[in-house]
Motif scaffolding. Structure first.
Motif, PDB file in Angstrom:
ATOM      1  N   GLY C  62      29.189  24.380  18.183  1.00  0.00           N
ATOM      2  CA  GLY C  62      28.525  23.149  17.780  1.00  0.00           C
ATOM      3  C   GLY C  62      27.643  22.534  18.841  1.00  0.00           C
ATOM      4  O   GLY C  62      27.256  21.374  18.732  1.00  0.00           O
ATOM      5  N   VAL C  64      24.210  22.501  20.075  1.00  0.00           N
ATOM      6  CA  VAL C  64      22.854  22.974  19.815  1.00  0.00           C
ATOM      7  C   VAL C  64      21.998  22.691  21.032  1.00  0.00           C
ATOM      8  O   VAL C  64      21.656  21.548  21.325  1.00  0.00           O
ATOM      9  N   VAL C  66      18.446  23.330  23.027  1.00  0.00           N
ATOM     10  CA  VAL C  66      17.092  23.862  22.997  1.00  0.00           C
ATOM     11  C   VAL C  66      16.613  24.043  24.428  1.00  0.00           C
ATOM     12  O   VAL C  66      15.420  23.975  24.711  1.00  0.00           O
ATOM     13  N   LEU C 111      26.486  16.761  33.129  1.00  0.00           N
ATOM     14  CA  LEU C 111      25.477  15.758  32.792  1.00  0.00           C
ATOM     15  C   LEU C 111      25.166  15.753  31.302  1.00  0.00           C
ATOM     16  O   LEU C 111      25.273  14.730  30.641  1.00  0.00           O
ATOM     17  N   VAL C 112      24.766  16.924  30.785  1.00  0.00           N
ATOM     18  CA  VAL C 112      24.305  16.928  29.389  1.00  0.00           C
ATOM     19  C   VAL C 112      25.429  16.680  28.402  1.00  0.00           C
ATOM     20  O   VAL C 112      25.204  16.213  27.290  1.00  0.00           O
ATOM     21  N   ARG C 114      27.352  14.396  28.472  1.00  0.00           N
ATOM     22  CA  ARG C 114      27.455  12.965  28.234  1.00  0.00           C
ATOM     23  C   ARG C 114      26.653  12.551  26.998  1.00  0.00           C
ATOM     24  O   ARG C 114      26.745  11.418  26.536  1.00  0.00           O
ATOM     25  N   LEU C 115      25.841  13.481  26.510  1.00  0.00           N
ATOM     26  CA  LEU C 115      25.024  13.191  25.335  1.00  0.00           C
ATOM     27  C   LEU C 115      25.608  13.899  24.126  1.00  0.00           C
ATOM     28  O   LEU C 115      26.257  14.918  24.258  1.00  0.00           O
ATOM     29  N   ALA C 118      21.924  15.526  18.677  1.00  0.00           N
ATOM     30  CA  ALA C 118      20.521  15.820  18.928  1.00  0.00           C
ATOM     31  C   ALA C 118      20.096  15.338  20.310  1.00  0.00           C
ATOM     32  O   ALA C 118      19.207  15.925  20.933  1.00  0.00           O
ATOM     33  N   TYR C 119      20.705  14.269  20.784  1.00  0.00           N
ATOM     34  CA  TYR C 119      20.390  13.799  22.137  1.00  0.00           C
ATOM     35  C   TYR C 119      20.810  14.846  23.152  1.00  0.00           C
ATOM     36  O   TYR C 119      20.152  15.042  24.178  1.00  0.00           O
ATOM     37  N   ALA C 121      20.722  18.006  22.580  1.00  0.00           N
ATOM     38  CA  ALA C 121      19.685  19.030  22.490  1.00  0.00           C
ATOM     39  C   ALA C 121      18.482  18.658  23.348  1.00  0.00           C
ATOM     40  O   ALA C 121      17.990  19.463  24.139  1.00  0.00           O
ATOM     41  N   ILE C 122      18.003  17.449  23.181  1.00  0.00           N
ATOM     42  CA  ILE C 122      16.831  17.035  23.959  1.00  0.00           C
ATOM     43  C   ILE C 122      17.160  17.053  25.441  1.00  0.00           C
ATOM     44  O   ILE C 122      16.335  17.432  26.281  1.00  0.00           O
ATOM     45  N   GLY C 123      18.390  16.629  25.769  1.00  0.00           N
ATOM     46  CA  GLY C 123      18.808  16.638  27.165  1.00  0.00           C
ATOM     47  C   GLY C 123      18.729  18.033  27.765  1.00  0.00           C
ATOM     48  O   GLY C 123      18.283  18.202  28.907  1.00  0.00           O
ATOM     49  N   TRP C 125      16.739  20.335  26.879  1.00  0.00           N
ATOM     50  CA  TRP C 125      15.322  20.647  27.063  1.00  0.00           C
ATOM     51  C   TRP C 125      14.807  20.028  28.352  1.00  0.00           C
ATOM     52  O   TRP C 125      14.043  20.647  29.102  1.00  0.00           O
ATOM     53  N   VAL C 126      15.215  18.764  28.589  1.00  0.00           N
ATOM     54  CA  VAL C 126      14.767  18.083  29.807  1.00  0.00           C
ATOM     55  C   VAL C 126      15.216  18.853  31.042  1.00  0.00           C
ATOM     56  O   VAL C 126      14.451  19.053  31.985  1.00  0.00           O
ATOM     57  N   VAL C 127      16.475  19.308  31.028  1.00  0.00           N
ATOM     58  CA  VAL C 127      16.979  20.082  32.166  1.00  0.00           C
ATOM     59  C   VAL C 127      16.131  21.328  32.371  1.00  0.00           C
ATOM     60  O   VAL C 127      15.767  21.668  33.498  1.00  0.00           O
TER      61      VAL C 127
END
Lengths: 150, 288, 336
Positions: C62, C64, C66, C111-112, C114-115, C118-119, C121-123, C125-127
């Motif tokens: 679970g 996801v 990106v 770190l990620v 903590r989200l 979908a947040y 997922a974006i996190g 991507w930021v990494v």
């Protein structure tokens, strides 16, 4: 009035009531009417709906249902999760609510309470009506038998 | 004095980032959806404005009169047609559907407009400025951008808490089944929310286009800025998002000063720092 | 009636035999196939690995992401860095890449995680963007910076004695990684962790009340997937020779295509990535000339599948004919 009240937590008392009137049917019930019937709601009109006590929330839920000016008012488990003294108070209000020719159908676990209030009752067992009529016409044992199927 | 200037410019650009971000908490609050194509939609709006300007020659800000209604209509249809179907108990479909949308939009724009960068020309508005302090000039455009961001956020807040539509949003988000009892069809409520979101996206897109060159590929970057503004500012707090945008803008400005290639990276690092220290953001407000 | 619990189905036993034959054919490919064929199968194996791993992460756990391209690119750059700077043989660079990714994924994961949703997922991507931007700044340490660099010829020569064996060894590594990723996923799902994952997937609330430590398991899967993804990345570097931050950390190549493969093939099934990889490469054969239209088509296909048949092609097959090729489930078999 849904089982478990299901008030909108993000909305205040007044907003919950206004939402009840969303359907915009005509009829005797409006915000002022509800407030005059239940002054406690006017007092707490801007409070978050879930900050009220259980009994008060129940009143909000009833008020919300009334705001839609229904012809038929369905009350699902009116006494669910409430303290006995609160239940007593709420049932005391019922006559005022059904005053204006409004028909109310009450689904209740608290059989005694329901029978004391109702004009007619229906006992449903596994989808079939096992007994119906005026409460005074039957004895407690007869009703128990129909309710529990024993 | 340069540092003061950098910070002030950073604050102003933070307004743009808050515009990028503004639609995200709205949609998340109403339907628990995060649209991965959000950034690409912003860029698409910039291209829409560009096309309208190409045909009619009107000023970019005037094009908003056309872009906003088109965007809102599109948002309504998008939600009713596709996104409503994807929403449900499972987290995967909305994520993957919006991811697919992101790819489609980026490549669609690439096909239609090529990879050349474009820009919306706002004429005198872009170059004009007035001096605030010695060494610090406030450009008309950045100031307008910031003002619009504040207005949009104030508008959204007002709508959310003081109007029937906002009530509908909050009620449907709390309990869509009971809301149905009140005559609120969640599909329509969601569609209105998305229409509103894309209206804001349209504004963000036009301002993006006026401010800088854009091309089909910059969508995800804009989403990340908006997303970082939301997380830094704090979930559930639109004003926090504005502050988050400002912090991001300032961080990027300082980063750019240290080294030109460091600009975006500085923003990301500040975001990760906030995530590490205050995971719920600086001013979180969770209700319900 | 005498019944016993069996893991394998008749289909999976047949598939098992076929798989062994297939693997033998694949291993023998350097002798029956041309270089172009080896390269193609090698690419397919890479995508099969990435898809299986992403499927494990998203379909089963679970999560996801990106941003898996972060670890692909990390693998690429570790391969480049340790072979150039530390003079380590490329073969050893591969597990080193895996190790580096495992270590790096620990703080990143913290770190990620903590989200949510979908947040998250974006996190991720930021990494990945952070990794890419850092890689672009590495010009000063000789790793090519924004425009990239190449793996030096002497490093490539160190792989094997001649071109044939070079191609062969790179190819075999991709086969090992591709089959290995599948085996990892299959093995994991057969184990207690797999049982926990399925329980979590069915009901987080129920499984946490039973003591299943959800967060720890999810984190462990994230780290393991990061490690293997980086190993795949390191072999990609050997395949491509020329590396650049944009290519190594490309969202399109290492995430978008992978997601499409998994979604179209069948997310949440082991066979899905296999089916998806085959379909993807078939589509690519015929449609890649269309360029961005091809990508739009893939995106639209993924959307349609998600809305109409969320379990993808294999999910449909599995539901329709009740087949499962991998022995990860439990069946009650009657003893005759």
């Amino acid at each position: 009035m849904p089982e478990g009240r299901r008030l909108f937590a993000s909305l205040s008392v007044e907003e919950n009531l206004i939402l009840g009137g969303q359907v915009k049917r005509t009829g005797p019930w409006n915000l002022d009417g509800i407030y005059s019937l239940f002054p406690i709601l006017k007092e707490k009109r801007n409070a978050p709906s879930t900050s009220l006590s259980g009994g008060q929330q129940q009143i909000v839920a009833i008020g919300r249902g009334l705001m839609s000016n229904p012809d038929l008012f369905l009350l699902d488990e009116l006494s669910l999760g409430l303290a006995p003294i609160v239940i007593k108070d709420i049932y005391a209000m019922l006559p005022r609510i059904v005053g204006n020719g409004l028909t109310a159908i009450l689904v209740e676990q608290d059989v005694t309470r329901a029978l004391d209030t109702a004009n007619q009752f229906l006992c449903i067992q596994e989808g079939r009506i096992s007994l119906e009529g005026a409460p005074r016409a039957f004895s407690k044992d007869q009703i128990s038998a129909a309710y529990f199927g024993m | 004095m340069t540092w003061v200037n950098i910070i002030i410019q950073g604050i102003l650009v933070g307004g743009l980032y808050a515009l990028f971000a503004a639609g995200l908490p709205l949609i998340f609050g109403v339907m628990r959806l995060v649209n991965i194509a959000h950034g690409d939609l912003i860029v698409a709006m910039a291209y829409l404005a560009w096309s309208i300007i190409y045909i009619t020659g009107i000023h970019p800000l005037l094009s908003l009169l056309l872009v906003i209604p088109i965007a809102m209509g599109f948002g309504y249809v998008l939600q009713m047609g596709i996104l409503n179907r994807a929403l449900g108990m499972d987290i995967l479909p909305p994520l993957l559907v919006t991811f697919g949308m992101s790819v489609i939009i980026q490549n669609g724009l690439l096909e239609l407009f090529t990879a050349d960068t474009r820009k919306l020309n706002a004429g005198a508005l872009e170059t004009g400025s007035f001096p605030l302090l010695s060494g610090v000039d406030i450009g008309y455009l950045p100031l307008l951008q910031f003002g619009v961001a504040v207005a949009v956020i104030a508008g959204l807040q007002y709508m959310f808490y003081n109007t029937a539509l906002g009530r509908a949003f909050r009620a449907t988000s709390d309990d869509s089944e009971t809301a149905l009892l009140m005559g609120l069809d969640k599909r329509r409520v969601y569609a209105w929310a998305m229409a509103l979101c894309l209206g804001v996206v349209a504004i963000a897109g036009v301002f993006l286009g006026v401010r800088a060159n854009f091309d089909p590929a910059i969508g995800p970057g804009r989403l990340s800025f908006g997303f970082e503004a939301v997380i830094i500012g704090g979930l559930g707090n639109l004003w926090g998002t504005l502050i988050g945008g400002v912090i991001l803008g300032v961080a990027q400005g300082i980063g750019a000063q240290i080294h030109p290639g460091f600009q975006v990276l500085a923003g990301h690092l500040v975001f990760l720092l906030v995530l590490a220290i205050k995971p719920k953001g600086l001013f979180p407000r969770m209700h319900g | 009636m005498n019944a016993s619990i069996a893991r394998a189905t008749k289909a999976s036993r047949i598939a098992g035999v076929l798989a062994i034959i297939l693997i033998a054919i694949l291993v023998a490919a350097p002798w029956w196939g041309a270089t172009a064929t080896l390269r193609l199968i090698g690419e397919m194996m890479v995508y099969l690995a990435l898809a299986s791993l992403w499927n494990l992460l998203a379909g089963y756990t679970g999560l996801v992401s990106v941003g898996q391209q972060a670890y692909v690119g990390l693998g690429v750059y570790i391969m480049v860095a340790v072979t150039i700077y530390l003079g380590i043989h490329p073969y050893f660079a591969i597990p080193l890449a895996g190790l580096a990714a495992v270590l790096l994924s620990l703080p990143v994961g913290k770190l990620v995680f903590r989200l949510q949703g979908a947040y998250f997922a974006i996190g991720t991507w930021v990494v990945a963007e952070v990794f890419r931007l850092i890689a672009a700044q590495l010009g000063s340490v000789g790793l090519g910076g924004g425009s990239g660099t190449s793996i030096p010829t002497d490093v490539m020569r160190a792989l094997a004695v001649n071109k044939f064996w070079r191609e062969t060894s790179i190819y075999w590594i991709t086969v090992v990684l591709g089959i290995g990723a599948l085996a990892l996923v299959c093995g994991l799902l057969r184990s207690r962790i797999g049982l926990a994952l399925t329980a979590i997937r069915d009901s987080e609330v129920a499984s946490s009340s039973l003591g299943v430590n959800i967060e720890r398991i999810k984190f462990a899967v994230y780290v393991a997937v990061a490690g293997m993804t980086a190993m795949v990345g390191s072999i990609i570097a050997l395949q491509k020779i020329r590396v650049s931050p944009d290519a190594a950390f490309s969202v399109n190549d290492w995430t978008a295509f992978v997601i499409f493969i998994v979604v179209i093939g069948g997310i949440g099934t082991i066979e899905g990535p296999i089916v998806g990889t085959i379909v993807y490469f078939l589509l690519r054969e015929f449609l890649a000339d269309l360029g961005s239209l091809y990508l739009m088509l893939l995106g639209a296909l993924a959307i349609v599948i998600m809305l109409v048949a969320p379990k993808g092609i294999w999910g449909y097959i599995m539901a329709r004919w009740n087949i499962s090729l991998f022995p990860t489930g439990y069946r009650v078999e009657e003893k005759k």
